[in-house]
Design a protein around this motif. Structure first.
Motif, PDB file in Angstrom:
ATOM      1  N   LEU A 178       0.857  -1.187   0.000  1.00 16.65           N
ATOM      2  CA  LEU A 178       0.000   0.000   0.000  1.00 16.65           C
ATOM      3  C   LEU A 178       0.891   1.234   0.000  1.00 16.65           C
ATOM      4  O   LEU A 178       1.909   1.271   0.700  1.00 16.65           O
ATOM      5  CB  LEU A 178      -0.891   0.021   1.252  1.00 16.65           C
ATOM      6  CG  LEU A 178      -1.702  -1.236   1.534  1.00 16.65           C
ATOM      7  CD1 LEU A 178      -2.470  -1.088   2.858  1.00 16.65           C
ATOM      8  CD2 LEU A 178      -2.667  -1.539   0.388  1.00 16.65           C
ATOM      9  N   ALA A 179       0.529   2.233  -0.776  1.00 14.11           N
ATOM     10  CA  ALA A 179       1.335   3.446  -0.846  1.00 14.11           C
ATOM     11  C   ALA A 179       0.446   4.676  -0.932  1.00 14.11           C
ATOM     12  O   ALA A 179      -0.724   4.591  -1.328  1.00 14.11           O
ATOM     13  CB  ALA A 179       2.276   3.398  -2.055  1.00 14.11           C
ATOM     14  N   VAL A 190       1.810  -7.017  -5.811  1.00 11.77           N
ATOM     15  CA  VAL A 190       1.092  -5.900  -6.411  1.00 11.77           C
ATOM     16  C   VAL A 190       1.192  -4.683  -5.503  1.00 11.77           C
ATOM     17  O   VAL A 190       1.444  -4.805  -4.302  1.00 11.77           O
ATOM     18  CB  VAL A 190      -0.400  -6.233  -6.644  1.00 11.77           C
ATOM     19  CG1 VAL A 190      -0.540  -7.488  -7.503  1.00 11.77           C
ATOM     20  CG2 VAL A 190      -1.151  -6.391  -5.331  1.00 11.77           C
ATOM     21  N   GLU A 191       0.974  -3.535  -6.102  1.00 11.14           N
ATOM     22  CA  GLU A 191       0.925  -2.293  -5.321  1.00 11.14           C
ATOM     23  C   GLU A 191      -0.397  -1.595  -5.589  1.00 11.14           C
ATOM     24  O   GLU A 191      -0.764  -1.354  -6.744  1.00 11.14           O
ATOM     25  CB  GLU A 191       2.078  -1.365  -5.693  1.00 11.14           C
ATOM     26  CG  GLU A 191       2.062  -0.050  -4.901  1.00 11.14           C
ATOM     27  CD  GLU A 191       3.338   0.754  -5.088  1.00 11.14           C
ATOM     28  OE1 GLU A 191       4.016   1.034  -4.087  1.00 11.14           O
ATOM     29  OE2 GLU A 191       3.671   1.088  -6.244  1.00 11.14           O
ATOM     30  N   TRP A 228      -2.836   4.726  -8.079  1.00 12.45           N
ATOM     31  CA  TRP A 228      -2.055   3.864  -8.959  1.00 12.45           C
ATOM     32  C   TRP A 228      -2.299   2.394  -8.607  1.00 12.45           C
ATOM     33  O   TRP A 228      -2.467   2.048  -7.441  1.00 12.45           O
ATOM     34  CB  TRP A 228      -0.552   4.116  -8.790  1.00 12.45           C
ATOM     35  CG  TRP A 228      -0.121   5.550  -8.802  1.00 12.45           C
ATOM     36  CD1 TRP A 228      -0.037   6.380  -7.708  1.00 12.45           C
ATOM     37  CD2 TRP A 228       0.283   6.340  -9.940  1.00 12.45           C
ATOM     38  NE1 TRP A 228       0.404   7.634  -8.097  1.00 12.45           N
ATOM     39  CE2 TRP A 228       0.612   7.638  -9.455  1.00 12.45           C
ATOM     40  CE3 TRP A 228       0.409   6.067 -11.298  1.00 12.45           C
ATOM     41  CZ2 TRP A 228       1.042   8.660 -10.293  1.00 12.45           C
ATOM     42  CZ3 TRP A 228       0.846   7.092 -12.125  1.00 12.45           C
ATOM     43  CH2 TRP A 228       1.156   8.367 -11.626  1.00 12.45           C
ATOM     44  N   ALA A 229      -2.251   1.537  -9.605  1.00 12.59           N
ATOM     45  CA  ALA A 229      -2.235   0.078  -9.371  1.00 12.59           C
ATOM     46  C   ALA A 229      -1.171  -0.505 -10.291  1.00 12.59           C
ATOM     47  O   ALA A 229      -1.195  -0.279 -11.507  1.00 12.59           O
ATOM     48  CB  ALA A 229      -3.591  -0.535  -9.689  1.00 12.59           C
ATOM     49  N   SER A 230      -0.248  -1.235  -9.686  1.00  8.40           N
ATOM     50  CA  SER A 230       0.889  -1.753 -10.457  1.00  8.40           C
ATOM     51  C   SER A 230       1.201  -3.187 -10.067  1.00  8.40           C
ATOM     52  O   SER A 230       0.984  -3.598  -8.930  1.00  8.40           O
ATOM     53  CB  SER A 230       2.148  -0.918 -10.184  1.00  8.40           C
ATOM     54  OG  SER A 230       1.974   0.419 -10.570  1.00  8.40           O
ATOM     55  N   ASP A 231       1.749  -3.917 -11.024  1.00  6.57           N
ATOM     56  CA  ASP A 231       2.417  -5.171 -10.694  1.00  6.57           C
ATOM     57  C   ASP A 231       3.802  -4.837 -10.167  1.00  6.57           C
ATOM     58  O   ASP A 231       4.441  -3.877 -10.624  1.00  6.57           O
ATOM     59  CB  ASP A 231       2.531  -6.054 -11.948  1.00  6.57           C
ATOM     60  CG  ASP A 231       1.187  -6.625 -12.363  1.00  6.57           C
ATOM     61  OD1 ASP A 231       0.432  -7.075 -11.471  1.00  6.57           O
ATOM     62  OD2 ASP A 231       0.886  -6.602 -13.574  1.00  6.57           O
ATOM     63  N   LEU A 275      -1.903  -8.491 -10.612  1.00 10.16           N
ATOM     64  CA  LEU A 275      -3.246  -7.957 -10.393  1.00 10.16           C
ATOM     65  C   LEU A 275      -4.102  -8.062 -11.650  1.00 10.16           C
ATOM     66  O   LEU A 275      -3.591  -8.169 -12.769  1.00 10.16           O
ATOM     67  CB  LEU A 275      -3.188  -6.519  -9.871  1.00 10.16           C
ATOM     68  CG  LEU A 275      -2.627  -5.381 -10.710  1.00 10.16           C
ATOM     69  CD1 LEU A 275      -3.618  -4.910 -11.760  1.00 10.16           C
ATOM     70  CD2 LEU A 275      -2.265  -4.221  -9.789  1.00 10.16           C
ATOM     71  N   SER A 276      -5.408  -7.997 -11.429  1.00 13.75           N
ATOM     72  CA  SER A 276      -6.386  -7.956 -12.517  1.00 13.75           C
ATOM     73  C   SER A 276      -7.282  -6.752 -12.288  1.00 13.75           C
ATOM     74  O   SER A 276      -7.646  -6.458 -11.149  1.00 13.75           O
ATOM     75  CB  SER A 276      -7.270  -9.209 -12.524  1.00 13.75           C
ATOM     76  OG  SER A 276      -6.502 -10.368 -12.524  1.00 13.75           O
TER      77      SER A 276
END
Ligand SMILES: [Fe+2]
Length: 609
Positions: free
Chosen positions: A495-496, A517-518, A503-506, A604-605
């Motif tokens: 978590l950030a 994932v982030e 944002w959502a990132s691998d 992530l999806s």
């Protein structure tokens, strides 16, 4: 730096006398406030606190609070007290939770404060109670570690002093054993002068989570005319004190102002919070021994400022120190039974080396890429420090929970963008604009033979990190964390906050292995890219960033909000919830995106909102 004379708020915090016209804002000239008794009663009756409190009975006030002019049996005046800042709870474990309040009075005396935890709103089934003394040494803040509670259940709590009762707060212990669901609401970057805390209000209203997680920038340190304050006067949210905060008195006053906000009070009153600081609880771009927004020549020893900021933070936040002798050690873990381990990290204070600055690598011959790459990739370059890194390794090794979640400040995913674009972000007169870059990319796809040498050079330019204050500026440290999660075969969710955008990132290591994932939350009110890159429509910027940044799957660069993260044994799911404004009290909220990661997948999806 100009320091204003004391405001009424400062007066409360340094000398508990309460003026008749005392309010969270300075009274205007010629304005007469209510009588002291009326004022205290109004506050005690919860009139500054939103209706969200009603769920746990709200304030029941006190029919006969001790009042000004009353005397004790021996002729000693009884302090007239009030709980101006509501109540809060935090750092829940399976058998305990921290309770917080602040008590003000019209006398500079120690104040006895009773506290109670009950299973019911009417406090007929009290399970834990006691009393403490509120003193000037802590700015009359009160913190209690209420123990002997049962796992995974709701409780009500309240405080009393000299016959005056606080509002009733609601909290919840962490679950233990076999757990099927854990629900976190994740916040960061709540900037009082930048806007109303509608995001907190929405979360408090919904209250469909077990714990609030705050990833920092809970307050901002700037002066009244500083960062993100352009609308502050119109919004009635001018910073207190007016100057940049430097001393313990300053930090206390700023915390008090934030905690005067009814929406923040409402959130604290209905769920426990687990919080860590980011930089602005101290000063912009804090690192171990300094900060971008700290000038030793004019503002003194940074260590003193850091100590003052940390003292005020722990006074005003419902934190439990892992080691009372080390108030700057805030990293700590929370277990949600066998389902989720939440490791709260400090990427700011205890171990961070100073940020790199591109300006230091630019000379007459252009950027010295070789020197930059060597420095940013140095094997022993620290973000968390060796002690915290070792601790995290031990925590993750010992935990058998399905999900290992890192609650921390700055983006961990690689966020590299083409150098010409980055140059344009920082200085619009240089580099290549987003619009021009998009046109070159389109041309490369439709008619590559027509590309000019200059356009080819743009396409072939290297991608470099856009933010050297994030994990991108500490690449070996990132590789260490990703390496430990991979070696231990953990389901890693990071978590950030910090960026004011979503944002959502691998997360992949340098070898390209999928590690986790982030999920990164937008801000509560601080402005995001829509202000820094005002010339670029967000609907154009977001897809371009997703296209350019290999591991980035989703971003929102213009909306304020929070994240709801729900874990089950099978998956961990994030919802980005946005509000449509922070400059009007009336707002609407909506889910803008959903992303999931399945246990064992490490990727992530995206799902429909
Ligand atoms: Fe921030």
């Amino acid at each position: 730096m100009t320091h204003d004379k004391k405001t009424p708020l400062t007066h409360w915090l340094t000398s508990p006398g309460l003026d008749a016209g005392g309010d969270l804002r300075a009274p205007r000239a010629g304005e007469h406030g209510p009588s002291r008794r009326q004022f205290v009663r109004a506050l005690v009756l919860g009139m500054t606190v939103s209706g969200a409190l009603a769920a746990c009975g709200g304030s029941d006030g006190d029919d006969e609070p001790a009042g000004g002019g009353d005397t004790g049996g021996g002729g000693t005046p009884v302090p007239e007290v009030a709980f101006h800042f509501g109540v809060a709870s935090g750092d829940p474990l399976a058998d305990r939770v921290m309770l917080w309040t602040q008590v003000s009075s019209d006398q500079d005396v120690d104040l006895p404060v009773g506290w109670q935890v009950a299973e019911d709103e009417s406090f007929t089934r009290i399970v834990s109670e006691g009393s403490v003394i509120a003193t000037a040494a802590s700015g009359y803040t009160v913190k209690v570690d209420a123990q002997g509670l049962s796992a995974g259940r709701d409780y009500c709590y309240r405080f009393t002093s000299h016959g005056v009762q606080s509002i009733v707060g609601r909290t919840r212990t962490l679950p233990a054993g076999s757990v099927q669901q854990a629900r976190l609401a994740v916040f960061s970057c709540s900037n009082y002068p930048a806007g109303y805390f509608n995001v907190y209000a929405e979360a408090a209203r919904r209250r469909d989570f077990d714990v609030a997680v705050h990833l920092g920038d809970y307050i901002y340190e700037y002066s009244r005319d500083g960062y993100a304050s352009g609308e502050a006067e119109a919004l009635g949210r001018l910073s207190l004190p007016a100057h940049e905060i430097l001393t313990l008195v300053d930090y206390r006053e700023r915390h008090a102002q934030y905690r005067s906000d009814a929406d923040l009070q409402a959130l604290h009153a209905v769920v426990p919070m687990i919080a860590v600081w980011d930089d602005h609880e101290i000063s912009n771009d804090t690192w171990m021994a300094g900060a971008e927004n700290h000038d030793t020549a004019t503002e003194g020893d940074f260590a003193l400022r850091r100590a003052a900021a940390i003292q005020a933070y722990h006074e005003w936040m419902p934190t439990r120190l892992p080691d009372a002798a080390q108030p700057d050690r805030i990293y700590r873990s929370f277990a949600f039974g066998d389902l989720l381990a939440l490791h709260m990290l400090d990427t700011r204070v205890v171990g961070r080396e100073q940020q790199l600055d591109y300006a230091d690598y630019i000379g007459a011959g252009g950027i010295d890429a070789q020197a930059f790459v060597a420095d940013v990739g140095r094997a022993d370059r620290q973000l968390m420090g060796t002690a915290q890194t070792r601790w995290l390794q031990q925590q993750m090794t010992a935990s058998t929970a399905t999900w290992q979640v890192l609650g921390q400040q700055v983006l961990m995913a690689r966020m590299q963008v083409p150098a010409p674009l980055l140059m344009n972000f920082t200085d619009p007169t240089t580099g290549v604009s987003v619009t021009a870059y998009a046109a070159i990319v389109a041309k490369a796809q439709s008619n590559p033979g027509a590309l000019t040498p200059a356009e080819l050079a743009v396409l072939q330019a290297p991608s470099i990190p856009y933010n050297l204050d994030a994990w991108d500026g500490y690449q070996a440290a990132r590789e260490t964390v990703l390496g430990m999660a991979r070696a231990l075969d953990k389901n890693l969710v990071v978590l950030a906050g910090d960026t004011h955008n979503a944002w959502a990132s691998d997360l992949r290591d340098l070898a390209g292995n999928a590690v986790g994932v982030e999920f990164a939350t937008s801000s509560v009110s601080s402005p995001g890219f829509e202000q820094y890159l005002a010339s670029v429509p967000p609907q154009q910027l977001a897809p371009m960033l997703v296209q350019l940044i290999e591991t980035l799957r989703y971003c929102d660069t213009s909306r304020r909000g929070y994240m709801r993260v729900v874990a089950s044994p099978e998956q961990c799911r994030a919802e980005w919830i946005y509000v449509d404004t922070v400059t009007r009290r009336t707002f609407t909220a909506s889910v803008g995106q959903v992303a999931t990661t399945q246990a064992g997948s490490h990727v992530l999806s995206l799902a429909a909102a």
